[in-house]
Design a protein around this motif. Sequence first.
Motif, PDB file in Angstrom:
ATOM      1  N   GLN A  95      -0.728  -7.433   1.800  1.00  0.00           N
ATOM      2  CA  GLN A  95      -0.697  -6.865   3.148  1.00  0.00           C
ATOM      3  C   GLN A  95       0.117  -5.578   3.185  1.00  0.00           C
ATOM      4  O   GLN A  95      -0.286  -4.595   3.825  1.00  0.00           O
ATOM      5  CB  GLN A  95      -0.104  -7.874   4.131  1.00  0.00           C
ATOM      6  N   ALA A  96       1.256  -5.561   2.496  1.00  0.00           N
ATOM      7  CA  ALA A  96       2.085  -4.356   2.464  1.00  0.00           C
ATOM      8  C   ALA A  96       1.344  -3.210   1.783  1.00  0.00           C
ATOM      9  O   ALA A  96       1.376  -2.056   2.246  1.00  0.00           O
ATOM     10  CB  ALA A  96       3.397  -4.645   1.742  1.00  0.00           C
ATOM     11  N   LEU A  97       0.665  -3.508   0.690  1.00  0.00           N
ATOM     12  CA  LEU A  97      -0.066  -2.473  -0.036  1.00  0.00           C
ATOM     13  C   LEU A  97      -1.230  -1.934   0.781  1.00  0.00           C
ATOM     14  O   LEU A  97      -1.508  -0.724   0.759  1.00  0.00           O
ATOM     15  CB  LEU A  97      -0.568  -3.035  -1.371  1.00  0.00           C
ATOM     16  N   VAL A  98      -1.912  -2.804   1.525  1.00  0.00           N
ATOM     17  CA  VAL A  98      -3.007  -2.360   2.381  1.00  0.00           C
ATOM     18  C   VAL A  98      -2.479  -1.432   3.464  1.00  0.00           C
ATOM     19  O   VAL A  98      -3.086  -0.391   3.772  1.00  0.00           O
ATOM     20  CB  VAL A  98      -3.741  -3.573   3.000  1.00  0.00           C
ATOM     21  N   ARG A  99      -1.353  -1.765   4.036  1.00  0.00           N
ATOM     22  CA  ARG A  99      -0.758  -0.908   5.072  1.00  0.00           C
ATOM     23  C   ARG A  99      -0.485   0.482   4.518  1.00  0.00           C
ATOM     24  O   ARG A  99      -0.782   1.496   5.157  1.00  0.00           O
ATOM     25  CB  ARG A  99       0.541  -1.526   5.576  1.00  0.00           C
ATOM     26  N   PHE A 100       0.101   0.537   3.328  1.00  0.00           N
ATOM     27  CA  PHE A 100       0.379   1.828   2.715  1.00  0.00           C
ATOM     28  C   PHE A 100      -0.918   2.564   2.392  1.00  0.00           C
ATOM     29  O   PHE A 100      -1.015   3.789   2.562  1.00  0.00           O
ATOM     30  CB  PHE A 100       1.199   1.655   1.439  1.00  0.00           C
ATOM     31  N   ALA A 101      -1.922   1.837   1.896  1.00  0.00           N
ATOM     32  CA  ALA A 101      -3.177   2.472   1.497  1.00  0.00           C
ATOM     33  C   ALA A 101      -3.882   3.142   2.670  1.00  0.00           C
ATOM     34  O   ALA A 101      -4.616   4.127   2.481  1.00  0.00           O
ATOM     35  CB  ALA A 101      -4.091   1.445   0.848  1.00  0.00           C
TER      36      ALA A 101
END
Length: 341
Positions: A95-101
């Motif tokens: 979820q954190a990586l998707v937010r950054f992406a």
Amino acid sequence: MAHIPARRTGAALAGGALVLLAGSLTGCGGESAANSGDSGSGSGELTVGVLFPGSLSDDGFMESAYRGYQRAAKEHRGKVAFSKVEQVQAADYEQALVRFATTSDLVISLGGQTDADVRKVAARFPKVKFAEVGGPADGKPTANLALYDPQQAQAAYLSGAAAALLSKKNTVGFIGGAELPAIVNAAKEFERGARQAKPGVKVLAPSYVGDFNDAAKSKQSALADFGAGADVLGQILNLGHKGLAQAATGRGSLLIGGPIAHPCGSEKAYAGYVETDIGAELEYATDQLVQGKWKAEAVHFGLTFEDPQNNLVLCDGAAPAVVEKLDDIKARLASGKITTR
């Protein structure tokens, strides 16, 4: 201190500190991952988001990486807007990586524990650049995912060599935070370094605490190794190393510290440190992005990189013969005559 020189010394042992601390998808001040930046996003700025699974003050891998984050943010102020999130639970990495992406030109994840999630998210966002620092040493980059290896195996080799040469009981041990591929490999290289430096030295089976920050469990593991005859220990821990220091001080034994070195004498029982600058890899990724040279590549840092990050610092009292031997081993690592996996 007796320094074994390098062109550059750094702050934290590479690739290892795989800290799975409880946390939410918030930054230091309770901001969302997309808004926890040190520099604001402005028109025309590139954007970089960084996932720190552990604490930025862990006295280890994450803190070393964060120092590089701060340097990069200062160097590229006005050109790059940075954001970060720390202390994220493993279940929330994706979820954190998707937010950054969704908000970044480049997403950087710290630690091999993020490997599966960063690969999954990178595949979902093919137009976003990704970089993983400290993942599996034999991992392969993908079309939009670069892999940066801090060569913690190389640092562990140096640590093993130093431990063996400093041991009076001819017995050494290694304690890791978790039984993860990168840490298990580092334990093997610790043993290789010890045997290279002193053939016939006894190397105890490695111990894995299960938590890089648990001082109590780390102390128990250290006491077990000391009870088995070891008098010098190597380690890949973060705050857990405080437990090792308590155990070593009580037994009159020694530790090889790192990844962040402290002044000799400021930490009891430390005979020396292996420094590794994890933050240099964040700087490298950002520099490549700004210069328009970023590519999905596998880059090995450490002593063989053009600007070495690994360095061994022995505290006062080491015999000249020990310093000379370790100088030679370090030179052979830097030249590639000794290789680590």
